[in-house]
Design a protein around this motif. Sequence first.
Motif, mmCIF file in Angstrom:
data_model
loop_
_atom_site.group_PDB
_atom_site.id
_atom_site.type_symbol
_atom_site.label_atom_id
_atom_site.label_comp_id
_atom_site.label_asym_id
_atom_site.label_seq_id
_atom_site.Cartn_x
_atom_site.Cartn_y
_atom_site.Cartn_z
ATOM 1 N N GLY A 5 -38.362 -9.372 -23.381
ATOM 2 C CA GLY A 5 -38.600 -11.107 -23.395
ATOM 3 C C GLY A 5 -38.204 -11.683 -22.028
ATOM 4 O O GLY A 5 -38.348 -13.070 -21.974
ATOM 5 N N GLU A 55 -35.146 0.400 -24.528
ATOM 6 C CA GLU A 55 -35.291 -0.843 -24.332
ATOM 7 C C GLU A 55 -33.991 -1.302 -23.640
ATOM 8 O O GLU A 55 -33.329 -1.939 -24.167
ATOM 9 C CB GLU A 55 -35.502 -1.684 -25.607
ATOM 10 C CG GLU A 55 -36.708 -1.298 -26.305
ATOM 11 C CD GLU A 55 -37.429 -2.180 -27.388
ATOM 12 O OE1 GLU A 55 -38.658 -2.584 -26.963
ATOM 13 O OE2 GLU A 55 -36.524 -2.781 -28.196
ATOM 14 N N LYS A 72 -41.815 -9.334 -34.012
ATOM 15 C CA LYS A 72 -40.575 -10.219 -34.042
ATOM 16 C C LYS A 72 -40.831 -11.395 -35.231
ATOM 17 O O LYS A 72 -41.478 -11.188 -36.127
ATOM 18 C CB LYS A 72 -40.271 -10.804 -33.021
ATOM 19 C CG LYS A 72 -40.110 -9.815 -31.785
ATOM 20 C CD LYS A 72 -39.178 -10.167 -30.487
ATOM 21 C CE LYS A 72 -39.145 -9.017 -29.371
ATOM 22 N NZ LYS A 72 -38.397 -9.339 -28.459
HETATM 23 C C1 PEP Z 1 -39.228 -5.855 -27.909
HETATM 24 O O1 PEP Z 1 -39.646 -6.847 -28.858
HETATM 25 O O2 PEP Z 1 -38.882 -4.786 -28.303
HETATM 26 C C2 PEP Z 1 -39.664 -5.916 -26.639
HETATM 27 C C3 PEP Z 1 -39.750 -4.942 -25.607
HETATM 28 O O3 PEP Z 1 -40.162 -7.216 -26.355
HETATM 29 P P1 PEP Z 1 -41.082 -7.680 -24.948
HETATM 30 O O4 PEP Z 1 -42.180 -6.593 -24.795
HETATM 31 O O5 PEP Z 1 -41.710 -9.066 -25.120
HETATM 32 O O6 PEP Z 1 -39.944 -7.492 -23.684
#
Ligand code: PEP
Length: 241
Positions: free
Chosen positions: A166, A160, A11
């Motif tokens: 996050g 996701e 990110k």
């Molecule tokens: C992502 O940024 O795609 C993600 C899954 O973040 P995290 O692993 O921090 O939840």
Amino acid sequence: MRKTLVVGNWKMNQSLGDIEAFFTTVKASNFTDEAWIAPQALHLSKLIELAPKNFKTGAQNCSYENSGAFTGEVSPTSLKELGCEFVILGHSERRAIFKETHEELNLKVKKALVNNLKVIFCIGETLEERESGKIEAVLGEQLKKGLQGVSSSDVIVAYEPVWAIGTGVTATPAQAQETHEFVRKFLKEETELNAEETLILYGGSVKPDNAKELFSCADIDGGLVGGASLKAESFMGLYGK
Ligand code: PEP
């Protein structure tokens, strides 16, 4: 036979010093597994310079055009020229904060593929959508519209759930597997992709202590990982190292 893949999404994090420290630790650890990292665009060259050969570097976004009057955009042609091998498209932060549409994402996917970049195409439902029983409708629309006319073996799908990104809340392996099974079936029946060969990654608070169980599910082919990919020890821990 599908392989297991771990992709770090950094990110808008990591300083140049953090990146140097990450690779100093990795190089001292004899870590040889295949690993993919997407740093912020400004740091792509740094990664390409520092990362050992088992690492692939990719971007977190790209334009749906190769060049032209698009101030602030990142050209897929330039990414390829620089040495990038993949691009993440349709991350929920791009969809929610930057209002990227299905149609725009479909153009981006096609343009990235024409430039020989592999594409990690992200999909996911919000908590509200999950609780109101709309998971399959939401994911189906994202896949159908975003991958319309796409049959390339260079596409990887990342499921996701937005409520797990996050937040520290991970989908249970059973919840994730159930959704991945749906996604694979949908790819087979409703898209032009080769569903059995397409990698489907899980993303959402994956950590070293839950990665093994998630990645051992039949339809989960690895992870797209944010927070736990930032430090080398934690990143390598995702591989059980
Ligand atoms: C992502 O940024 O795609 C993600 C899954 O973040 P995290 O692993 O921090 O939840």
